[in-house]
Write a protein that holds these residues in place. Structure first.
Motif, short mmCIF file in Angstrom:
data_model
loop_
_atom_site.label_atom_id
_atom_site.label_comp_id
_atom_site.label_asym_id
_atom_site.label_seq_id
_atom_site.Cartn_x
_atom_site.Cartn_y
_atom_site.Cartn_z
N LYS A 61 0.82 -1.20 0.00
CA LYS A 61 0.00 0.00 0.00
C LYS A 61 0.86 1.26 0.00
O LYS A 61 0.51 2.27 -0.62
CB LYS A 61 -0.93 0.00 1.21
CG LYS A 61 -2.03 -1.05 1.16
CD LYS A 61 -3.05 -0.84 2.25
CE LYS A 61 -2.44 -1.04 3.62
NZ LYS A 61 -3.46 -0.98 4.69
N HIS A 62 1.99 1.20 0.70
CA HIS A 62 2.89 2.35 0.72
C HIS A 62 3.46 2.63 -0.66
O HIS A 62 3.58 3.79 -1.07
CB HIS A 62 4.02 2.09 1.72
CG HIS A 62 3.55 1.97 3.13
ND1 HIS A 62 4.07 1.05 4.02
CD2 HIS A 62 2.58 2.64 3.82
CE1 HIS A 62 3.47 1.17 5.17
NE2 HIS A 62 2.55 2.12 5.08
N LEU A 63 3.80 1.56 -1.40
CA LEU A 63 4.32 1.74 -2.76
C LEU A 63 3.27 2.37 -3.66
O LEU A 63 3.57 3.30 -4.41
CB LEU A 63 4.80 0.40 -3.31
CG LEU A 63 5.29 0.42 -4.76
CD1 LEU A 63 6.52 1.30 -4.90
CD2 LEU A 63 5.58 -1.00 -5.24
N VAL A 64 2.05 1.86 -3.58
CA VAL A 64 0.98 2.39 -4.43
C VAL A 64 0.71 3.86 -4.08
O VAL A 64 0.55 4.71 -4.96
CB VAL A 64 -0.29 1.53 -4.26
CG1 VAL A 64 -1.47 2.19 -4.97
CG2 VAL A 64 -0.06 0.14 -4.82
N THR A 65 0.67 4.17 -2.79
CA THR A 65 0.42 5.55 -2.38
C THR A 65 1.53 6.48 -2.85
O THR A 65 1.28 7.60 -3.31
CB THR A 65 0.29 5.63 -0.84
OG1 THR A 65 -0.74 4.74 -0.41
CG2 THR A 65 -0.04 7.04 -0.40
N TYR A 66 2.78 6.02 -2.75
CA TYR A 66 3.92 6.84 -3.17
C TYR A 66 3.90 7.10 -4.68
O TYR A 66 4.09 8.23 -5.13
CB TYR A 66 5.21 6.14 -2.76
CG TYR A 66 6.46 6.83 -3.23
CD1 TYR A 66 6.85 8.06 -2.71
CD2 TYR A 66 7.26 6.25 -4.22
CE1 TYR A 66 8.00 8.69 -3.16
CE2 TYR A 66 8.41 6.87 -4.66
CZ TYR A 66 8.78 8.09 -4.13
OH TYR A 66 9.91 8.72 -4.57
N LEU A 67 3.65 6.05 -5.46
CA LEU A 67 3.60 6.22 -6.91
C LEU A 67 2.43 7.11 -7.33
O LEU A 67 2.57 7.95 -8.23
CB LEU A 67 3.50 4.85 -7.59
CG LEU A 67 4.70 3.91 -7.42
CD1 LEU A 67 4.42 2.58 -8.11
CD2 LEU A 67 5.97 4.54 -7.97
N ALA A 68 1.29 6.94 -6.66
CA ALA A 68 0.14 7.80 -6.97
C ALA A 68 0.43 9.25 -6.60
O ALA A 68 0.02 10.18 -7.31
CB ALA A 68 -1.10 7.29 -6.25
#
Length: 263
Positions: free
Chosen positions: A66-73
């Motif tokens: 979830k942290h990766l997705v939030t960062y990329l978004a």
């Protein structure tokens, strides 16, 4: 025979419970919401080099998907938001002073700044985490040296150090605990040590990891290497403190000229 049957039932029940817990954990940690849809729609994992971002997030202590997705978004959304805010601000507050082309230029500058803003935020988190690890690393090496020379194995020494060092640095205790877990289920022990160096991203930790890997591979004594590395680490800390002390007089010159001399 009855005991064997009962043991198999308990083993099956425990395995089922573990599988249920794993499935619930994966379901809870699965990325959801608008951020995940944006990442999937724009294929940001390939465009923004998701593996490099994942390594940096692990260095910041953010390990979930979830942290990766939030960062990329955030890297995709922040430029648009920053550009719109700068454009509206220039069009309202400086409406009479800024022309249309200047508004577009400032909006583009704001978009570029917004693109690098999540990266700067993540870099700040990584630096704070590395500083916490660096402050406690010398004591951790001394504790590890005492444990190894007393006859404890590397796993037991790491477990003991992770328990004792938590009061000084929680990030270091977390990383050592993760290393112990990886040593338990990863077949290649050197890979677990290399993961520790990768998660911290620090040269001092990498040197210790190299010594541990060589000890595992060639059977060299760990105690001697840890003693040398602990002394080198303390010397480096002293040199860093002396460097900061030597930089104080030039930094104090401007405040003294600006504030003390006029008075």
């Amino acid at each position: 025979k009855t005991l064997a049957v009962e043991r198999d039932k308990l083993r099956t029940l425990n395995r089922q419970n573990l599988q249920d817990k794993d499935s619930r954990r994966l379901r809870d940690n699965a990325p959801k919401g608008v951020a995940a849809q944006i990442v999937d729609a724009l294929n940001l994992k390939n465009i923004l080099e998701a593996e490099t971002s994942r390594i940096r997030l692990r260095q910041a202590g953010l390990r979930s998907e979830k942290h990766l997705v939030t960062y990329l978004a955030a890297r995709a959304i922040a430029p648009m938001i920053a550009g719109v805010i700068v454009f509206i601000y220039s069009a309202t507050v400086f409406a009479d002073q800024v022309t249309g082309s200047m508004r577009i230029t400032t909006a583009l500058i704001g978009a570029v700044a917004g693109f690098y803003l999540p990266n700067l935020f993540l870099t700040n988190i990584i630096k704070r985490r590395q500083q916490s690890i660096q402050r406690a690393w010398s004591d951790a090496l001394d504790l590890m040296l005492i444990c190894v020379e007393s006859g404890m194995s590397v796993e037991a020494a790491l477990a003991r150090v992770s328990q004792e060092i938590g009061s000084q640095s929680v990030p270091l205790a977390e990383e050592l605990t993760l290393t112990i877990a990886e040593l338990s289920f990863i077949g290649d022990r050197s890979k677990a040590f290399e993961n520790l160096a990768q998660r911290t991203g620090m040269a001092t930790v990498k040197s210790v990891v190299t010594s541990l890997v060589q000890s595992e591979r060639y059977g060299t004594p760990v105690g001697v290497a840890l003693r040398v590395l602990a002394q080198e680490n303390r010397d480096d800390r002293m040199a860093m403190a002396e460097k900061k002390a030597a930089a104080l007089p030039p930094k104090l010159t401007v405040p003294m000229v600006a504030f003390f001399l006029p008075v």
